[in-house]
Design a protein around this motif. Structure first.
Motif, PDB file in Angstrom:
ATOM      1  N   UNK A 132       0.831  -1.201   0.000  1.00 55.31           N
ATOM      2  CA  UNK A 132       0.000   0.000   0.000  1.00 55.31           C
ATOM      3  C   UNK A 132       0.871   1.259   0.000  1.00 55.31           C
ATOM      4  N   UNK A 133       2.013   1.202   0.691  1.00 57.55           N
ATOM      5  CA  UNK A 133       2.934   2.346   0.662  1.00 57.55           C
ATOM      6  C   UNK A 133       3.408   2.605  -0.776  1.00 57.55           C
ATOM      7  N   UNK A 134       3.759   1.547  -1.497  1.00 62.33           N
ATOM      8  CA  UNK A 134       4.189   1.723  -2.882  1.00 62.33           C
ATOM      9  C   UNK A 134       3.065   2.308  -3.731  1.00 62.33           C
ATOM     10  N   UNK A 135       1.830   1.874  -3.484  1.00 57.42           N
ATOM     11  CA  UNK A 135       0.709   2.450  -4.227  1.00 57.42           C
ATOM     12  C   UNK A 135       0.571   3.941  -3.902  1.00 57.42           C
ATOM     13  N   UNK A 136       0.792   4.306  -2.634  1.00 60.42           N
ATOM     14  CA  UNK A 136       0.751   5.708  -2.243  1.00 60.42           C
ATOM     15  C   UNK A 136       1.815   6.519  -2.961  1.00 60.42           C
ATOM     16  N   UNK A 137       3.008   5.948  -3.105  1.00 64.19           N
ATOM     17  CA  UNK A 137       4.077   6.636  -3.835  1.00 64.19           C
ATOM     18  C   UNK A 137       3.660   6.871  -5.283  1.00 64.19           C
ATOM     19  N   UNK A 138       3.043   5.863  -5.906  1.00 63.08           N
ATOM     20  CA  UNK A 138       2.608   6.026  -7.296  1.00 63.08           C
ATOM     21  C   UNK A 138       1.535   7.108  -7.422  1.00 63.08           C
ATOM     22  N   UNK A 139       0.628   7.187  -6.437  1.00 61.80           N
ATOM     23  CA  UNK A 139      -0.393   8.241  -6.482  1.00 61.80           C
ATOM     24  C   UNK A 139       0.249   9.622  -6.372  1.00 61.80           C
ATOM     25  N   UNK A 140       1.258   9.736  -5.499  1.00 59.66           N
ATOM     26  CA  UNK A 140       1.958  11.013  -5.348  1.00 59.66           C
ATOM     27  C   UNK A 140       2.700  11.368  -6.638  1.00 59.66           C
ATOM     28  N   UNK A 141       3.325  10.381  -7.280  1.00 58.65           N
ATOM     29  CA  UNK A 141       4.053  10.645  -8.530  1.00 58.65           C
ATOM     30  C   UNK A 141       3.117  11.183  -9.614  1.00 58.65           C
ATOM     31  N   UNK A 142       1.884  10.682  -9.655  1.00 57.65           N
ATOM     32  CA  UNK A 142       0.931  11.196 -10.636  1.00 57.65           C
ATOM     33  C   UNK A 142       0.605  12.661 -10.360  1.00 57.65           C
ATOM     34  N   UNK A 143       0.550  13.018  -9.068  1.00 57.02           N
ATOM     35  CA  UNK A 143       0.265  14.411  -8.734  1.00 57.02           C
ATOM     36  C   UNK A 143       1.470  15.305  -9.053  1.00 57.02           C
ATOM     37  N   UNK A 144       2.654  14.746  -8.919  1.00 55.59           N
ATOM     38  CA  UNK A 144       3.840  15.507  -9.325  1.00 55.59           C
ATOM     39  C   UNK A 144       3.824  15.756 -10.831  1.00 55.59           C
ATOM     40  N   UNK A 145       3.399  14.754 -11.593  1.00 49.80           N
ATOM     41  CA  UNK A 145       3.334  14.897 -13.045  1.00 49.80           C
ATOM     42  C   UNK A 145       2.331  15.978 -13.446  1.00 49.80           C
ATOM     43  N   UNK A 146       1.285  16.153 -12.640  1.00 46.01           N
ATOM     44  CA  UNK A 146       0.272  17.176 -12.933  1.00 46.01           C
ATOM     45  C   UNK A 146       0.788  18.587 -12.655  1.00 46.01           C
ATOM     46  N   UNK A 147       1.954  18.691 -11.984  1.00 44.15           N
ATOM     47  CA  UNK A 147       2.583  19.975 -11.765  1.00 44.15           C
ATOM     48  C   UNK A 147       2.084  20.756 -10.565  1.00 44.15           C
ATOM     49  N   UNK A 148       1.267  20.119  -9.677  1.00 44.87           N
ATOM     50  CA  UNK A 148       0.751  20.860  -8.530  1.00 44.87           C
ATOM     51  C   UNK A 148       1.779  21.001  -7.410  1.00 44.87           C
ATOM     52  N   UNK A 149       2.788  20.158  -7.413  1.00 48.16           N
ATOM     53  CA  UNK A 149       3.899  20.273  -6.451  1.00 48.16           C
ATOM     54  C   UNK A 149       5.110  19.558  -7.018  1.00 48.16           C
ATOM     55  N   UNK A 150       6.263  19.769  -6.368  1.00 48.06           N
ATOM     56  CA  UNK A 150       7.502  19.188  -6.888  1.00 48.06           C
ATOM     57  C   UNK A 150       8.098  18.128  -5.966  1.00 48.06           C
ATOM     58  N   UNK A 151       7.622  18.049  -4.723  1.00 47.02           N
ATOM     59  CA  UNK A 151       8.135  17.036  -3.797  1.00 47.02           C
ATOM     60  C   UNK A 151       7.130  16.793  -2.678  1.00 47.02           C
ATOM     61  N   UNK A 152       7.008  15.537  -2.280  1.00 54.12           N
ATOM     62  CA  UNK A 152       6.216  15.162  -1.109  1.00 54.12           C
ATOM     63  C   UNK A 152       7.016  14.131  -0.322  1.00 54.12           C
TER      64      UNK A 152
END
Length: 414
Positions: A132-152
């Motif tokens: 589930x942690x890895x899935x969370x990382x993938x969800x965050x990476x998609x949000x990074x791709x959208x350009x709303x932030x650069x690091x989480x």
């Protein structure tokens, strides 16, 4: 209360083992320990607890200054507060005025491997589960791709339950002796669901919950007009094989992804400190090591403009850095709250001390554990940026857990 330059005369110590004796004198529930590369501080007893109403994150330095004024009225000369400030705004800081403060030179004894005897029999429950942690990382990476932030910075937790109460004193000793170059700390906290504070000076309740750890990262220190911060971002797990260990350090020093992540953190730290300093020095990063990890680090130093600026005010201006939150900070906080299935509490907050003269030292509360009776919660996070690999980030958090697990005598896959 003793001051920085005074002699330690409350305990019969000799120079060579003063630090180790202070470490041995620590008692969970009634003291605060802060061991750094510059020295060991042991605060004993509680003369007063900064009232909960004064410990909200908003205007915390000003409220603590008001508390110092009250302490002076009760006869405390150059009073000091010690304790912890949480990551978010949902909890108040927990800061106390100790009855006595003792100091010694830094620990200079290194135990290559933490003692393994007496390891507790523990049930371990990861939150979230690794997949589930890895899935969370993938969800965050998609949000990074959208350009709303650069690091989480995305963290996970291990909940350990032992058959008997955790021996806090032994865990703390193992942490400190395994890596004296780290910032080892132990803070008494109110038990969950209890207030633990009083609005007056005098005898205080004994606390039986402890927040402890061995952080590699100095948030900020102030000595006179001198300011120092040592932000870290970008890391690699250590290897038992010397050749592989050197290879990982060299790889980290040239990694574009890690250097970009590190530069963003250093830039944020420098930007936060610059208004307070008439001079600020920001050198090139270096690679430093703990027992478990290699880190990119930059030692930022400066000189204050105003002697009235306290270490707590500087720490408050810096916290949380992108190293434990992300960029931009406000948006990263929201993503963390949406993604992590637990409350961080004091993890990724700050631990340290500040006196009425403004001197003090605060570290980032990482490589840490929250202990209450038979239960222990560990926390570890990884910085997610463009190019991050979920499996690598999971492995990084597992490596970071090893600091506290080894101090407990445990060595299991997490």
């Amino acid at each position: 209360m003793t001051t920085i330059d005074s002699e330690i005369d409350s305990i019969d110590l000799v120079a060579d083992d003063a630090a180790a004796r202070l470490l041995a004198a620590y008692e969970a529930g009634s003291s605060f320990l802060f061991s750094t590369p510059r020295g060991v501080l042991l605060a004993r007893g509680v003369a007063a607890t900064v009232p909960k109403t004064q410990c909200a994150r908003e205007n915390l330095p000003q409220r603590v200054s008001e508390f110092f004024n009250s302490a002076a009225e009760f006869g405390h000369r150059n009073p000091m507060v010690v304790g912890a400030v949480p990551f978010g705004n949902d909890l108040p800081a927990h800061l106390v005025l100790p009855e006595d403060v003792l100091r010694a030179e830094p620990l200079n004894v290194v135990v290559p491997q933490s003692p393994r005897s007496g390891a507790p029999d523990c049930e371990v429950h990861p939150v979230p589960a690794p997949a589930e942690y890895e899935r969370g990382v993938r969800r965050v990476l998609r949000r990074l791709e959208d350009g709303e932030l650069s690091k989480v910075v995305l963290a996970r937790s291990l909940e350990l339950t032992a058959a008997e109460p955790i021996d806090v004193r032994t865990v703390l000793k193992n942490l400190a002796l395994a890596d004296p170059a780290s910032y080892t700390f132990a803070v008494d906290l109110p038990k969950r669901g209890e207030d633990g504070t009083r609005d007056s000076f005098g005898p205080q309740p004994l606390l039986r919950r402890t927040f402890l750890g061995a952080s590699p990262e100095l948030l900020v220190s102030r000595r006179g007009m001198q300011v120092r911060s040592n932000p870290m971002a970008g890391s690699r797990p250590r290897s038992a094989d010397p050749a592989e260990d050197r290879r990982r350090a060299a790889e980290l020093s040239t990694s574009d992804k890690d250097l970009r992540e590190h530069a963003a953190v250093v830039e944020a730290v420098a930007e936060a400190l610059r208004p307070y300093c008439c001079e600020l020095r920001v050198p090139e990063p270096s690679v430093i090591s703990t027992n478990a990890m290699w880190h990119l680090a930059t030692e930022v130093t400066g000189e204050l403009r105003d002697p009235a600026t306290s270490s707590l005010e500087l720490a408050d201006a810096l916290h949380p850095t992108p190293a434990v939150c992300g960029t931009p900070v406000h948006r990263a906080r929201e993503v963390i709250a949406e993604t992590e299935p637990f409350e961080r509490g004091y993890y990724a907050g700050m631990v340290g001390w500040c006196d009425a003269a403004g001197d003090g030292e605060w570290v980032v509360a990482i490589r840490c554990a929250d202990v209450e009776d038979e239960s222990l919660r560990l926390y570890a996070g990884a910085g997610i940026v463009a190019g991050s690999d979920p499996a690598d980030e999971l492995a990084e958090t597992s490596a970071k857990f090893r600091t506290a697990l080894s101090a407990m005598g445990l060595d299991q896959a997490v």
